[in-house]
Design an enzyme around this catalytic site. Structure first.
Site, PDB file in Angstrom:
ATOM      1  N   GLN A   1      35.922  28.278  35.793  1.00 14.94           N
ATOM      2  CA  GLN A   1      35.452  27.472  34.665  1.00 14.94           C
ATOM      3  C   GLN A   1      34.369  28.206  33.858  1.00 14.94           C
ATOM      4  O   GLN A   1      33.804  29.203  34.325  1.00 14.94           O
ATOM      5  CB  GLN A   1      34.841  26.168  35.181  1.00 14.94           C
ATOM      6  CG  GLN A   1      35.805  25.226  35.852  1.00 14.94           C
ATOM      7  CD  GLN A   1      35.094  23.959  36.319  1.00 14.94           C
ATOM      8  OE1 GLN A   1      35.088  23.652  37.493  1.00 14.94           O
ATOM      9  NE2 GLN A   1      34.498  23.216  35.405  1.00 14.94           N
ATOM     10  N   HIS A   2      34.093  27.653  32.684  1.00 13.54           N
ATOM     11  CA  HIS A   2      32.888  27.931  31.868  1.00 13.54           C
ATOM     12  C   HIS A   2      32.818  29.275  31.132  1.00 13.54           C
ATOM     13  O   HIS A   2      32.039  29.399  30.179  1.00 13.54           O
ATOM     14  CB  HIS A   2      31.590  27.869  32.704  1.00 13.54           C
ATOM     15  CG  HIS A   2      31.412  26.647  33.530  1.00 13.54           C
ATOM     16  ND1 HIS A   2      31.270  25.395  32.986  1.00 13.54           N
ATOM     17  CD2 HIS A   2      31.337  26.477  34.883  1.00 13.54           C
ATOM     18  CE1 HIS A   2      31.111  24.510  33.982  1.00 13.54           C
ATOM     19  NE2 HIS A   2      31.163  25.148  35.123  1.00 13.54           N
TER      20      HIS A   2
ATOM     21  N   ASP B   1      39.504  25.858  37.708  1.00  9.87           N
ATOM     22  CA  ASP B   1      39.946  26.059  39.098  1.00  9.87           C
ATOM     23  C   ASP B   1      39.655  24.876  40.008  1.00  9.87           C
ATOM     24  O   ASP B   1      40.465  24.553  40.890  1.00  9.87           O
ATOM     25  CB  ASP B   1      39.409  27.372  39.683  1.00  9.87           C
ATOM     26  CG  ASP B   1      37.901  27.527  39.605  1.00  9.87           C
ATOM     27  OD1 ASP B   1      37.214  26.605  39.134  1.00  9.87           O
ATOM     28  OD2 ASP B   1      37.411  28.584  40.032  1.00  9.87           O
TER      29      ASP B   1
HETATM   30  O1  LIG Z   1      31.269  27.074  37.748  1.00  9.79           O
HETATM   31  C1  LIG Z   1      32.018  26.552  38.569  1.00  9.79           C
HETATM   32  C2  LIG Z   1      32.212  25.084  38.587  1.00  9.79           C
HETATM   33  O2  LIG Z   1      31.421  24.390  37.692  1.00  9.79           O
HETATM   34  C3  LIG Z   1      32.723  27.438  39.534  1.00  9.79           C
HETATM   35  O3  LIG Z   1      33.341  26.691  40.562  1.00  9.79           O
HETATM   36  C4  LIG Z   1      33.699  28.334  38.809  1.00  9.79           C
HETATM   37  O4  LIG Z   1      34.780  27.535  38.378  1.00  9.79           O
HETATM   38  C5  LIG Z   1      34.128  29.528  39.623  1.00  9.79           C
HETATM   39  O5  LIG Z   1      34.947  29.251  40.682  1.00  9.79           O
HETATM   40  P1  LIG Z   1      35.442  30.218  41.847  1.00  9.79           P
HETATM   41  O6  LIG Z   1      35.806  31.524  41.280  1.00  9.79           O
HETATM   42  O7  LIG Z   1      34.362  30.242  42.875  1.00  9.79           O
HETATM   43  O8  LIG Z   1      36.649  29.493  42.427  1.00  9.79           O
END
Ligand SMILES: O=C(CO)[C@@H](O)[C@H](O)COP(=O)(O)O
Ligand SMILES: Nc1ncnc2c1ncn2[C@@H]1O[C@H](COP(=O)(O)OP(=O)(O)O)[C@@H](O)[C@H]1O
Length: 462
Positions: A71-72, A225
């Site tokens: 995300q983000h 994700d």
């Molecule tokens: O920033 C967040 C949720 O807000 C993280 O969960 C990212 O989405 C990254 O995820 P992973 O690579 O650890 O699965």
């Protein structure tokens, strides 16, 4: 057999799962590594995706595909669609000051929670855009379109410029409660309103890609994700999922939007039309990687060592803020070890302290959700560790359910692709593989000692 492909373009790697659209049975899979670092050229995600697809045997027989991704991340494109600069990822903390400024400018955390369901910290896209406007004004001026990692990959695959509710809810300029962009907040942060992807509903089509030979593959909306993981693991209202991946997350499927003025719980939307209150930490599985590196052992040996040491590691406590932290919001914090004595200076004690410190940190995230769930599901790469599975119920003080090790983000994306093909109000009911339940006597003293050391460190400002 009709096949669907699900992608997880996560922080550390890209995974592709190809499944039977009707039953969900796994047919083939592939994966490829992503580069290290908190800023990444999106071209690296593209080449990892191609490599993972090739390793999965290509897209032969695949009728629909969906992309789940970290995300983000801020992906800025110019008017020709070229990437303006490397993407800043969710775990890049350079925009922590911008986050503080934005919170103050809108009148405080409660105003943000009310506006977009979340209080922005450095992870949120809106804070990265403010940082760009302030530090790289030429790049900001060139930015004609802003999107997220999953949006960009969907678009590169041949889809339209679209996103979904789940990922849009992590930008800081889209409201899950109203289902609309807050371009006023984006303008206030960035000084301009670049073109934004259209927000699709859960079963909407994002277009199609042409596989080799000209055969069309339909593209589903994709999602962030964590939203994909909720879909992949089959989370139901009443469950809490704890994911120990690069990030640590604790989240629940909810029927109504949330807004936590304290900022710990992000009020995201999910990938089914519902909502996904979520607590995210910057530190999780990589704390185990770091401990294994320090001890010069592999992850399996680290787990054995941790299980050899007593609960509480003889008073040795690891506060695992190795990458700074997001929850609590301490972007400049560092990790620490407390309680070293001659007795605790052993590999086993250090391994135990790392596992317990990481799990206490995850238990803090779980507690911040404020829920008393029927089930706690443990997923993510860290849940592959026997030590994590056995120590988690002791630290959490409740049983945990561990689904078979798997790629639940990519599976959730595949399930979304099957939903696109099959239609209907709910995603297809794929049979869940048998999960294992882990129980242990609670060890409240371990959490109490951790909390004491954590609070002392926070008071010290380190
Ligand atoms: O920033 C967040 C949720 O807000 C993280 O969960 C990212 O989405 C990254 O995820 P992973 O690579 O650890 O699965
Ligand atoms: N057997 C294992 N024991 C402990 N940790 C593991 C094991 N296998 C993988 N991991 C952890 O999984 C992490 C990757 O988790 P994953 O959920 O795939 O991450 P992401 O999707 O965020 O990139 C690695 O950092 C590694 O520490």
């Amino acid at each position: 057999m009709t096949l669907v492909a699900g992608v997880d373009s996560s922080t550390q790697s890209c995974k592709v799962m190809i499944r039977d659209a009707e039953t969900g049975a796994l047919v083939r899979q592939g994966r490829a590594a992503h580069p290290d670092g908190t800023e990444v050229d999106p071209a690296a995600w593209w080449s990892a995706l191609q490599e993972a697809i090739a390793q999965a045997g290509g897209l032969d027989g695949v009728a629909a595909m969906s992309v789940g991704a970290q995300q983000h991340g801020m992906v800025c494109l110019d008017s020709s669609g070229a990437v303006v600069r490397d993407a800043l990822l969710w775990n890049d903390t350079r925009s922590a000051g911008a986050a503080r400024d934005l919170v103050e400018e809108l009148g405080g955390p409660a105003a943000w929670a009310e506006a977009v369901g979340s209080v922005p910290v450095a992870s949120f896209t809106v804070t990265k855009l403010r940082w760009l406007a302030e530090h790289e004004p030429a790049n900001a001026r060139r930015t004609a379109r802003v999107c997220l990692p999953h949006d960009w990959l969907t678009w590169r695959l041949g889809g339209e410029s679209v996103t979904d509710r789940g990922d849009a809810s992590g930008t800081g300029y889209w409201s899950p409660a109203t289902g609309s962009y807050r371009t006023d907040l984006l303008k206030a942060a960035f000084g301009a309103v670049p073109e934004l992807p259209r927000v699709l509903g859960p079963r909407d089509s994002a277009g199609e890609l042409r596989a080799p030979g000209g055969r069309p593959v339909r593209l589903a909306a994709g999602t962030g994700d964590n939203m994909a993981a909720a879909l992949g693991v089959g989370a139901l209202p009443g469950d809490v999922v704890v994911s120990i991946g690069t990030s640590g997350t604790a989240f629940a499927v909810a029927e109504s939007p949330s807004a936590d003025p304290a900022g710990a719980v992000a009020g995201f939307a999910d990938a089914t039309g519902r909502f996904l209150p979520l607590v995210c930490t910057l530190n999780a599985a990589r704390v185990l990687d770091a401990a294994a590196r320090l001890l010069g052992v592999g992850l399996d040996r680290l787990g054995q060592l941790a299980l050899d040491a007593p609960a509480g590691a003889g008073g040795l406590v690891c506060v695992p803020y190795l990458e700074g932290e997001r929850t609590p919001n301490l972007p400049d914090a560092t990790g620490s070890l407390h309680g070293l004595t001659l007795g605790t200076s052993t590999p086993a004690h250090l391994a135990r302290a790392a596992v317990e410190g990481m799990l206490c940190h995850m238990a803090d995230a779980f507690d911040a959700l404020g829920l008393d769930p029927a089930r706690v599901l443990l997923i993510g790469g860290g849940a592959r560790s026997e030590a994590v599975r056995r120590i988690a119920p002791a630290v959490f003080g409740r049983p945990v359910i561990v689904p078979p090790p798997g790629e639940y983000v990519a599976d959730g994306a595949a399930r979304q692709a099957a939903w696109l093909l099959g239609g209907g109000d709910e995603p297809p009911a794929w049979e869940a593989a048998g999960a294992e339940r882990f129980e242990a006597d609670a060890t409240p003293a371990v959490r109490a000692r951790y909390a004491e050391v954590r609070d002392a460190q926070i008071r010290d400002g380190s």
